[in-house]
Enzyme design. Sequence first.
Site, PDB file in Angstrom:
ATOM      1  N   LYS A  13      47.366  -6.448  26.392  1.00 52.27           N
ATOM      2  CA  LYS A  13      46.215  -7.354  26.456  1.00 52.27           C
ATOM      3  C   LYS A  13      45.089  -6.634  27.164  1.00 52.27           C
ATOM      4  CE  LYS A  13      45.325 -11.696  25.391  1.00 52.27           C
ATOM      5  NZ  LYS A  13      46.063 -12.467  24.372  1.00 52.27           N
TER       6      LYS A  13
HETATM    7  N1  GLU Z   1      44.743 -12.719  20.812  1.00 51.52           N
HETATM    8  C1  GLU Z   1      45.751 -13.187  19.927  1.00 51.52           C
HETATM    9  C2  GLU Z   1      46.994 -13.585  20.702  1.00 51.52           C
HETATM   10  O1  GLU Z   1      46.930 -13.906  21.854  1.00 51.52           O
HETATM   11  C3  GLU Z   1      46.020 -12.217  18.791  1.00 51.52           C
HETATM   12  C4  GLU Z   1      46.516 -10.867  19.212  1.00 51.52           C
HETATM   13  C5  GLU Z   1      46.604  -9.859  18.085  1.00 51.52           C
HETATM   14  O2  GLU Z   1      46.425 -10.215  16.946  1.00 51.52           O
HETATM   15  O3  GLU Z   1      46.856  -8.691  18.406  1.00 51.52           O
HETATM   16  O4  GLU Z   1      48.069 -13.667  20.177  1.00 51.52           O
END
Ligand code: GLU
Length: 413
Positions: free
Chosen positions: A105
């Site tokens: 993240k």
């Molecule tokens: N931000 C989204 C999540 O929390 C998508 C993450 C992604 O597609 O890599 O799952």
Amino acid sequence: MTELTAYQAVNQYFADAAHTIDLDEELFAVLTTPYREIAVQVPVRLDDGELIVVRGYRVQHNGARGPYKGGIRYHPTANLDEVRALASLMTWKTALVDVPFGGAKGGVEVDPTGMSEGELQRLTRRFTTSIKHVLGVYRDIPAPDVNTNPKVMAWMMDAYSAVNGYSPAVVTGKPLDLGGAPGREAATGRGCVYVLDAHCTHHGRYLKSQNVAIQGFGNVGSWVARELHARGVPVVAVSDVGGALVQPAGLDVPALVAHVGSGGSITTAGGGDVITNEELLELDCDVLVPAALGEVITEANAARVRAGVVLEAANYPVTPSADKILLDAGITVIPDILANAGGVTGSYFEWSQNIQQFTWKEERFNSELLDRMQGAYRFTQAFAEEHGVPLRQAAYAIGITRVATAVRLRGYV
Ligand code: GLU
């Protein structure tokens, strides 16, 4: 009881599930420690000449099952502990839906509201350049999250490609004209509805007869609302940061989407009564969908939740002490790592298409998404029943088992 930090909270959920599967101590230590954490300085020249210097983070939690994967959020309260927690959620999420990624993240501690396109683009490029050495098509692949969108992904892709050559697969959630996949933008919200549908089927209820209240009307919340409305399910309340709108007969979702799309706020849309975000969370409804930020259902308000089901479209909306209160009250929580996994599953489809240079039609995207999301729900539900544990514990246990297996096979322990 004092609330835990976000990372402590996620590790609390982890520990509950680890207990269910008798995870050994060595694996416990490896899986609760992020692999790599980067904190960078991001200086941005604003349009009026002022220079602001903000912090940016990227945490790669675990990469045993594939390249690190997870979104980037822009938010004034983003911090390393929260990014760590969200990265860890991505590890269990990608494993639970069995896509070949690890968990990561990113976050930038900035309030993007009111920033111009030029300012946002400079911020994005500077941040990308600062973390580019740990990104890569087979290394770490960002995506949109809170306050980021396909436009931001296009700038990230360009900043990375400027150094490494054309690399569309280095980010997902891109605009359709730049390697994005039809279906990806709606995938998180749609995936939530696919999971809710499977849950209703399992319990012999009709999706159409559920009243749903949604907190948040950003990408995820608005697509949950659209997908429900398209299926004839009454959306009885929605909200944005300014407040909520409630209409027991069901809101006119397309009108709300149009109103918000032209810059309006939920509370000025009409068609219902205005209430607060806090009141929305306490509405008497069948399904409550927190689809905004984390930690909205806490020890302070959990006892006032009256929904039968809480569908976690946001990441970490329910704290561990609130989770226990909901459980004791007989409220079913469909956990984030299952409910909102449609986003990263859609990212996997986009990434695969980019790598193969072969594009799918949206029908194929949606039908593969449906299969995977409902399959993951049924697997989680079956595990929960077999072990007599809540869905969250089951979802974590499945994810942890898969990551632990990969960790062992790769010889980390
Ligand atoms: N931000 C989204 C999540 O929390 C998508 C993450 C992604 O597609 O890599 O799952």
